[in-house]
Design a protein around this motif. Structure first.
Motif, PDB file in Angstrom:
ATOM      1  N   SER A  69       0.832  -1.211   0.000  1.00 38.13           N
ATOM      2  CA  SER A  69       0.000   0.000   0.000  1.00 38.13           C
ATOM      3  C   SER A  69       0.860   1.252   0.000  1.00 38.13           C
ATOM      4  O   SER A  69       0.539   2.244  -0.673  1.00 38.13           O
ATOM      5  CB  SER A  69      -0.926  -0.001   1.221  1.00 38.13           C
ATOM      6  OG  SER A  69      -1.796  -1.105   1.207  1.00 38.13           O
TER       7      SER A  69
ATOM      8  N   ASP B  68       0.694   4.065  -2.897  1.00 43.57           N
ATOM      9  CA  ASP B  68       0.388   5.453  -2.576  1.00 43.57           C
ATOM     10  C   ASP B  68       1.450   6.398  -3.140  1.00 43.57           C
ATOM     11  O   ASP B  68       1.111   7.499  -3.608  1.00 43.57           O
ATOM     12  CB  ASP B  68       0.280   5.633  -1.063  1.00 43.57           C
ATOM     13  CG  ASP B  68      -1.012   5.045  -0.504  1.00 43.57           C
ATOM     14  OD1 ASP B  68      -1.941   4.793  -1.306  1.00 43.57           O
ATOM     15  OD2 ASP B  68      -1.090   4.824   0.709  1.00 43.57           O
TER      16      ASP B  68
ATOM     17  N   ARG C 108      -7.957   6.745  -5.807  1.00 46.51           N
ATOM     18  CA  ARG C 108      -7.381   5.703  -4.963  1.00 46.51           C
ATOM     19  C   ARG C 108      -8.437   5.334  -3.942  1.00 46.51           C
ATOM     20  O   ARG C 108      -8.928   6.192  -3.196  1.00 46.51           O
ATOM     21  CB  ARG C 108      -6.114   6.237  -4.279  1.00 46.51           C
ATOM     22  CG  ARG C 108      -5.225   5.158  -3.638  1.00 46.51           C
ATOM     23  CD  ARG C 108      -5.623   4.885  -2.232  1.00 46.51           C
ATOM     24  NE  ARG C 108      -4.560   4.177  -1.497  1.00 46.51           N
ATOM     25  CZ  ARG C 108      -4.765   3.415  -0.444  1.00 46.51           C
ATOM     26  NH1 ARG C 108      -6.009   3.253   0.030  1.00 46.51           N
ATOM     27  NH2 ARG C 108      -3.755   2.813   0.163  1.00 46.51           N
TER      28      ARG C 108
ATOM     29  N   HIS D 205     -10.165   1.933  -1.316  1.00 46.78           N
ATOM     30  CA  HIS D 205     -10.143   0.561  -0.825  1.00 46.78           C
ATOM     31  C   HIS D 205     -11.103  -0.262  -1.679  1.00 46.78           C
ATOM     32  O   HIS D 205     -12.215   0.179  -1.980  1.00 46.78           O
ATOM     33  CB  HIS D 205     -10.574   0.526   0.643  1.00 46.78           C
ATOM     34  CG  HIS D 205     -10.317  -0.776   1.314  1.00 46.78           C
ATOM     35  ND1 HIS D 205     -11.123  -1.867   1.136  1.00 46.78           N
ATOM     36  CD2 HIS D 205      -9.327  -1.165   2.170  1.00 46.78           C
ATOM     37  CE1 HIS D 205     -10.659  -2.882   1.850  1.00 46.78           C
ATOM     38  NE2 HIS D 205      -9.573  -2.485   2.491  1.00 46.78           N
TER      39      HIS D 205
ATOM     40  N   CYS E  56      -6.730   3.071  -8.516  1.00 42.03           N
ATOM     41  CA  CYS E  56      -5.810   2.366  -7.631  1.00 42.03           C
ATOM     42  C   CYS E  56      -6.616   1.754  -6.488  1.00 42.03           C
ATOM     43  O   CYS E  56      -7.244   2.487  -5.715  1.00 42.03           O
ATOM     44  CB  CYS E  56      -4.740   3.309  -7.088  1.00 42.03           C
ATOM     45  SG  CYS E  56      -3.549   3.863  -8.342  1.00 42.03           S
TER      46      CYS E  56
ATOM     47  N   ASP F 284      -6.833  -0.711  -3.078  1.00 43.47           N
ATOM     48  CA  ASP F 284      -6.082  -1.321  -1.996  1.00 43.47           C
ATOM     49  C   ASP F 284      -6.838  -2.548  -1.500  1.00 43.47           C
ATOM     50  O   ASP F 284      -8.058  -2.526  -1.365  1.00 43.47           O
ATOM     51  CB  ASP F 284      -5.888  -0.321  -0.848  1.00 43.47           C
ATOM     52  CG  ASP F 284      -4.773  -0.729   0.096  1.00 43.47           C
ATOM     53  OD1 ASP F 284      -3.909  -1.520  -0.321  1.00 43.47           O
ATOM     54  OD2 ASP F 284      -4.754  -0.253   1.238  1.00 43.47           O
ATOM     55  N   GLU F 285      -6.094  -3.620  -1.247  1.00 46.21           N
ATOM     56  CA  GLU F 285      -6.622  -4.855  -0.668  1.00 46.21           C
ATOM     57  C   GLU F 285      -7.717  -5.492  -1.537  1.00 46.21           C
ATOM     58  O   GLU F 285      -8.843  -5.713  -1.109  1.00 46.21           O
ATOM     59  CB  GLU F 285      -7.110  -4.620   0.763  1.00 46.21           C
ATOM     60  CG  GLU F 285      -5.992  -4.137   1.682  1.00 46.21           C
ATOM     61  CD  GLU F 285      -6.318  -4.276   3.155  1.00 46.21           C
ATOM     62  OE1 GLU F 285      -7.185  -5.079   3.496  1.00 46.21           O
ATOM     63  OE2 GLU F 285      -5.688  -3.569   3.952  1.00 46.21           O
TER      64      GLU F 285
ATOM     65  N   THR G  85      -3.485  -2.359  -8.371  1.00 48.28           N
ATOM     66  CA  THR G  85      -4.120  -2.860  -7.157  1.00 48.28           C
ATOM     67  C   THR G  85      -3.125  -3.604  -6.282  1.00 48.28           C
ATOM     68  O   THR G  85      -2.126  -4.140  -6.770  1.00 48.28           O
ATOM     69  CB  THR G  85      -5.312  -3.792  -7.496  1.00 48.28           C
ATOM     70  OG1 THR G  85      -6.015  -4.120  -6.302  1.00 48.28           O
ATOM     71  CG2 THR G  85      -4.847  -5.066  -8.174  1.00 48.28           C
ATOM     72  N   THR G  86      -3.395  -3.604  -4.988  1.00 47.61           N
ATOM     73  CA  THR G  86      -2.652  -4.451  -4.057  1.00 47.61           C
ATOM     74  C   THR G  86      -3.552  -5.588  -3.618  1.00 47.61           C
ATOM     75  O   THR G  86      -4.782  -5.462  -3.605  1.00 47.61           O
ATOM     76  CB  THR G  86      -2.195  -3.677  -2.808  1.00 47.61           C
ATOM     77  OG1 THR G  86      -3.330  -3.375  -1.988  1.00 47.61           O
ATOM     78  CG2 THR G  86      -1.490  -2.372  -3.193  1.00 47.61           C
TER      79      THR G  86
ATOM     80  N   ASP H  61      -6.148   1.296   5.700  1.00 52.11           N
ATOM     81  CA  ASP H  61      -5.051   0.335   5.585  1.00 52.11           C
ATOM     82  C   ASP H  61      -5.270  -0.914   6.435  1.00 52.11           C
ATOM     83  O   ASP H  61      -4.351  -1.429   7.071  1.00 52.11           O
ATOM     84  CB  ASP H  61      -3.728   1.012   5.976  1.00 52.11           C
ATOM     85  CG  ASP H  61      -2.513   0.234   5.473  1.00 52.11           C
ATOM     86  OD1 ASP H  61      -2.662  -0.487   4.480  1.00 52.11           O
ATOM     87  OD2 ASP H  61      -1.428   0.344   6.085  1.00 52.11           O
TER      88      ASP H  61
END
Length: 383
Positions: free
Chosen positions: A90, A94, A107, A109, A150, A152-153, A181-182, A277
Motif C-alpha cells: 500500500s 500510494d 485511490r 479501498h 488504484c 487497496d486490498e 491494485t494491491t 489500511d
C-alpha cells in the motif's frame, strides 16, 4: 536493493523511494525495489494519460471487435502487487498514486469500491427500468471520472461481487481505464473454494491478461514491525488512553486518512466510520450496545487485520447483553487472529467480577491476555 545507480528519471515514485531509503525512513528491500521499479515504468507510460471517450456502442460481434481494437491501441497494462501483509504494498502504491501525472484518478479501498458499484448498479436499474444491462452506462460513469483506478486490498469473498466484476472490469478496460491494485491473494487463488467459482474464472484470466503480476514477498514484515513494542491495552479509558489509541491508529496506518467502510452482512450493511489500511477504529458502545451478532463481527474480522476499540466499560449483569456481544466479538477476533488494541476501565481479568456470569467471562479474559502477547501479535491474519 541494487547498489548500481538508477538512470536519471524525472519525478515518479522511484526517486521518493530512494530518498526514503537513503535517509533511513525505509530499509533497503529487494522486493520493494523491484515493485517500485515496475511502478516507475508505469508512471512514465501514464504521464499525461487521458484516453479519448469510448466509441459509440455498436451492437453485436463487430461492436466488440471495434472496442477491443480501440483499447489495444492506447491502454497501458496495469499492475497487480501481491504479497503477504506488511510488505509495503500500500505504501508503494500510494507513492505511485500521489505522483501519477494523470488528470482523472482515484485511490480507493477495493471493498468500498465494490459497495459503491452495487449501490450505483441498483440505483441505475431503478431509475432506468427500460435498460436491461446497467454495466455499460455504469462503466461509462466510472471511466469518465477516473482514467486511473488504484485499489487497496483487492479480494473477492462474495458471489454477488464475483458475478459483476468480470463484465465491469472488461468494460472499464475497454474504456481505457488503467488499474493498479494491491492484494494478499494471487489471481489464481481468488474466490478459491467458493460456490460458483467456475463462472469467475474468465475474470481471473482477464486480470492476468491486463495486469502485470508483481510479487512482493520480501523477508521483512513492515506491518508486524509497526506492531512491535506497541502497547495494546490501556487502563483507564481516559483522555490519555484516547491519545494513545490515536497514535496507534496513525502508526499502524502510516498516517493514512481514515474513511468509512461499508460491509455487506447477509444483505444488510454495517458501516465502520473510521478505517484505513486494514485498521478499523470503533468504540465499545457502537459494536456492543447495538443488535449486532456473530455475522457482523465475522465481517469485521475478515475485512480488518486490526481493531482499535475505545472505552470498554466494566461488565456485569447490569449490562449483560453488551457483555455477551463483547464475548462473541472477542471470540471472533481470536479465531481470525485479528489484533486488538483497546482502552478499558480495567485489566481483562478485572472487567467482569460479579454476578453469575463472571465465571463465563474467564475464558474471554484469558484470550484478551493472550492477544496482548508478542507471539500473538506475530500471527498472520485469517480472512
Amino acid at each position: 536493493m541494487d547498489s548500481q545507480p538508477y538512470p536519471p528519471r524525472a519525478g515518479g515514485p522511484l526517486p521518493i523511494y530512494r530518498s526514503m531509503v537513503a535517509n533511513g525512513s525505509l530499509a533497503a528491500d529487494p522486493s520493494q525495489a523491484h515493485a517500485v521499479d515496475r511502478l516507475q515504468d508505469l508512471w512514465e507510460r501514464l504521464r499525461g494519460y487521458d484516453p479519448r471517450p469510448p466509441a459509440p456502442e455498436v451492437p453485436g460481434f463487430f461492436g466488440r471487435v471495434m472496442r477491443r481494437r480501440q483499447t489495444e491501441e492506447y491502454v497501458p497494462t496495469g499492475l497487480y502487487l501481491v504479497g503477504e501483509v506488511g510488505r509495503g504494498k500500500s505504501m508503494l502504491m500510494d507513492l505511485f498514486f500521489d505522483t501519477a501525472e494523470v488528470r482523472r484518478k482515484e485511490r480507493i479501498h477495493f471493498h468500498r469500491f465494490i459497495q459503491n458499484v452495487h449501490a450505483r448498479f441498483h440505483a441505475y436499474k431503478r431509475a432506468h427500468p427500460q435498460i436491461s444491462d446497467p454495466i455499460p452506462p455504469l462503466a461509462d460513469q466510472i471511466a469518465k471520472a477516473s482514467a486511473l483506478l488504484c485499489f487497496d486490498e483487492f479480494q473477492v469473498n462474495d458471489i454477488a461481487d464475483a458475478m459483476i466484476l468480470g463484465r465491469l472490469f472488461q468494460a472499464l478496460f475497454d474504456r481505457g481505464v488503467v488499474v493498479v491494485t494491491t492484494s494478499n491473494t494471487e489471481p489464481d487463488n481468488l474466490f478459491r473454494g467458493q460456490p460458483g467459482r467456475d463462472a469467475f474464472l474468465p475474470f481471473i484470466a482477464l486480470i492476468k491478461q491486463r495486469l502485470e503480476l508483481v510479487e512482493m514477498n520480501g523477508a521483512r514484515d513492515y506491518r508486524r514491525e509497526r506492531m512491535r513494542g506497541l502497547r495494546t491495552w490501556h487502563v483507564p479509558a481516559d483522555a490519555m488512553a484516547e491519545r494513545a489509541l490515536d497514535e496507534a491508529f496513525e502508526r499502524l496506518t502510516g498516517g493514512a486518512t481514515p474513511e468509512p467502510v461499508t460491509l455487506d452482512v447477509m444483505g444488510r450493511t454495517l458501516t465502520i466510520a473510521r478505517a484505513a489500511d486494514g485498521v478499523a477504529r470503533c468504540d465499545f458502545d457502537f459494536l456492543c450496545n447495538q443488535a449486532y451478532g456473530a455475522g457482523d463481527y465475522l465481517a469485521i474480522a475478515r475485512t480488518f487485520h486490526t481493531l482499535i476499540l475505545d472505552r470498554i466499560p466494566r461488565l456485569s449483569p447490569d449490562n449483560y447483553d453488551a457483555a455477551r456481544r463483547f464475548i462473541v466479538l472477542v471470540d471472533t477476533l481470536y479465531d481470525q487472529r485479528v489484533k486488538l488494541i483497546a482502552s478499558a476501565e480495567a485489566q481483562p481479568d478485572k472487567l467482569y467480577q460479579r454476578g453469575e456470569n463472571a465465571k463465563m467471562f474467564e475464558r474471554t479474559a484469558s484470550r484478551l491476555d493472550e492477544m496482548q502477547s508478542e507471539d500473538w501479535l506475530g500471527l498472520t491474519h485469517i480472512k
